[in-house]
Design an enzyme around this catalytic site. Structure first.
Site, PDB file in Angstrom:
ATOM      1  N   CYS A   1       0.833  -1.200   0.000  1.00 12.42           N
ATOM      2  CA  CYS A   1       0.000   0.000   0.000  1.00 12.42           C
ATOM      3  C   CYS A   1       0.870   1.253   0.000  1.00 12.42           C
ATOM      4  O   CYS A   1       1.757   1.400   0.839  1.00 12.42           O
ATOM      5  CB  CYS A   1      -0.920   0.006   1.216  1.00 12.42           C
ATOM      6  SG  CYS A   1      -2.012   1.447   1.270  1.00 12.42           S
TER       7      CYS A   1
ATOM      8  N   LYS B   1       2.073  -9.785   0.564  1.00  7.90           N
ATOM      9  CA  LYS B   1       1.618  -9.123  -0.664  1.00  7.90           C
ATOM     10  C   LYS B   1       2.509  -7.910  -0.883  1.00  7.90           C
ATOM     11  O   LYS B   1       2.600  -7.037  -0.020  1.00  7.90           O
ATOM     12  CB  LYS B   1       0.156  -8.700  -0.575  1.00  7.90           C
ATOM     13  CG  LYS B   1      -0.402  -8.150  -1.894  1.00  7.90           C
ATOM     14  CD  LYS B   1      -1.917  -7.945  -1.814  1.00  7.90           C
ATOM     15  CE  LYS B   1      -2.493  -7.574  -3.183  1.00  7.90           C
ATOM     16  NZ  LYS B   1      -2.106  -6.235  -3.636  1.00  7.90           N
TER      17      LYS B   1
ATOM     18  N   GLY C   1      -8.619  -7.844  -8.071  1.00  5.10           N
ATOM     19  CA  GLY C   1      -8.923  -6.696  -7.230  1.00  5.10           C
ATOM     20  C   GLY C   1     -10.181  -5.973  -7.665  1.00  5.10           C
ATOM     21  O   GLY C   1     -11.299  -6.468  -7.515  1.00  5.10           O
ATOM     22  N   ARG C   2     -10.009  -4.795  -8.262  1.00  2.56           N
ATOM     23  CA  ARG C   2     -11.150  -3.925  -8.556  1.00  2.56           C
ATOM     24  C   ARG C   2     -12.186  -4.573  -9.466  1.00  2.56           C
ATOM     25  O   ARG C   2     -13.381  -4.307  -9.356  1.00  2.56           O
ATOM     26  CB  ARG C   2     -10.652  -2.614  -9.163  1.00  2.56           C
ATOM     27  CG  ARG C   2      -9.996  -1.697  -8.147  1.00  2.56           C
ATOM     28  CD  ARG C   2      -9.238  -0.577  -8.816  1.00  2.56           C
ATOM     29  NE  ARG C   2      -8.064  -1.076  -9.532  1.00  2.56           N
ATOM     30  CZ  ARG C   2      -7.427  -0.419 -10.483  1.00  2.56           C
ATOM     31  NH1 ARG C   2      -7.877   0.760 -10.871  1.00  2.56           N
ATOM     32  NH2 ARG C   2      -6.360  -0.935 -11.059  1.00  2.56           N
TER      33      ARG C   2
ATOM     34  N   HIS D   1       1.864  -7.749  -6.739  1.00  2.00           N
ATOM     35  CA  HIS D   1       1.213  -6.702  -7.533  1.00  2.00           C
ATOM     36  C   HIS D   1       2.257  -6.242  -8.541  1.00  2.00           C
ATOM     37  O   HIS D   1       3.255  -5.614  -8.168  1.00  2.00           O
ATOM     38  CB  HIS D   1       0.763  -5.552  -6.632  1.00  2.00           C
ATOM     39  CG  HIS D   1      -0.040  -4.518  -7.352  1.00  2.00           C
ATOM     40  ND1 HIS D   1      -0.875  -3.645  -6.700  1.00  2.00           N
ATOM     41  CD2 HIS D   1      -0.151  -4.212  -8.676  1.00  2.00           C
ATOM     42  CE1 HIS D   1      -1.456  -2.844  -7.586  1.00  2.00           C
ATOM     43  NE2 HIS D   1      -1.012  -3.171  -8.784  1.00  2.00           N
TER      44      HIS D   1
END
Length: 330
Positions: free
Chosen positions: A98, A137, A231-232, A169
């Site tokens: 993040c 992650k 994800g999204r 990611h």
């Protein structure tokens, strides 16, 4: 420490702040019975000192479900991981991806990509006190980092603790100058780094995250890695998650209305506990994305779910709007 079988990570839904709460996860479990589900990120200190019912509560149908922790203090993360295990979670995942300013200020998230030894210390501390898997992650790097060998060295340092599962990611993060939203879109995707990592470290479980929106993409990534993390796309167009489930694990996709009605017992149980309908239906607004009546479905729920009297009948009203647009004109 128990390790996750490769096959059990073929499909997972990413932890997403403000989105993947327990209501969302119960709906996603209906869509994808074989997917692994992840909580929103919760800071280790919040787990230790906060309202655990609110932060850690989940429904038993969510299994297998993992908690994602944020933090950079090994002792705090170890204590939080032990609490999560006691609550019944199947996995603890450490957030090293993040990029938000608030997260950086707390010295956790993507900025930890610069401190592999600290990440390894945190992971080792958690592994020492739990029996469930501890996973990571991460990003490919941060800021000016453009060196694959540096990324692999980060992975190697953490893997030396016994952690064998990494959700990559496949883009780096800019810690300054880009918002979290921009960090999900602007840095270019470099799936080849994740593919190469799996080739060079075949003993590791490598799941690929970032920009995956179609079943065809899922199958392509599974030629090179052990799993995909959606994800999204899973949130904004949840039926895509259901199609991925059917394609990977067999069976014909169910009609959208049938999937939503399967959620009704859970919704009504929550309403009986005093949960407002808006907190539930916000997670299904995209179910009829690009379908006849999809706009009306979304509008009915968006405008009506906040009313104190709103109940399941509003959902049926929204579903009826999708059927009206399917009927031929008289």
């Amino acid at each position: 420490m128990y390790l996750i079988d490769h096959d059990k990570l073929r499909l997972s839904v990413a932890p997403m702040m403000d989105w993947t709460d327990t209501h969302c996860r119960v709906f996603h479990r209906l869509l994808a019975p074989n997917a692994r589900l992840y909580t929103e990120m919760v800071h280790a200190q919040a787990v230790i000192h906060g309202d655990r019912d609110r932060l850690l509560g989940f429904d038993t149908v969510e299994h297998p479900v993992a908690v994602q922790l944020g933090g950079s203090e090994p002792a705090h993360l170890a204590q939080a991981a032990r609490i999560a295990q006691d609550w019944g979670y199947d996995e603890v995942n450490l957030n090293v991806g993040c990029p938000s300013d608030r997260v950086q200020a707390g010295r956790f998230g993507a900025c930890l990509m610069k401190e592999p030894a600290l990440v390894a210390e945190c992971v080792a501390a958690m592994i020492d006190v739990v029996d469930i898997p501890v996973t990571v992650k991460c990003r490919l790097g941060v800021d000016e980092q453009e060196d694959y060998d540096l990324f692999r060295a980060f992975i190697d340092t953490v893997a030396a603790t016994g952690c064998n599962t990494f959700f990559v990611h496949a883009r780096k993060a800019w810690l300054q100058g880009l918002s979290p939203k921009e960090n999900r879109e602007i840095p270019p995707l470099r799936y080849d780094w994740a593919y190469r990592l799996k080739r060079e470290r075949p003993e590791l479980t490598v799941a690929i995250n970032g920009g995956i929106t179609t079943t065809a993409q899922v199958h392509e990534h599974l030629q090179h890695g052990d799993g995909v993390m959606i994800g999204r796309a899973a949130y904004h167009e949840p039926y895509v998650l259901h199609e991925m489930q059917a394609s990977l694990f067999g069976g014909e996709p169910a009609p959208r209305a049938d999937l939503l009605r399967a959620w009704r017992p859970y919704v009504e149980a929550q309403l009986a506990k005093g949960v407002a309908l808006k907190h539930l239906t916000r997670h299904v607004l995209g179910l009829f994305h690009a379908q006849p009546g999809g706009r009306a479905f979304r509008q009915i729920l968006s405008e009506g779910a906040h009313k104190p009297s709103a109940d399941w009948s509003l959902v049926e009203q929204a579903l009826a709007a999708t059927q009206r647009e399917l009927r031929p004109a008289a």
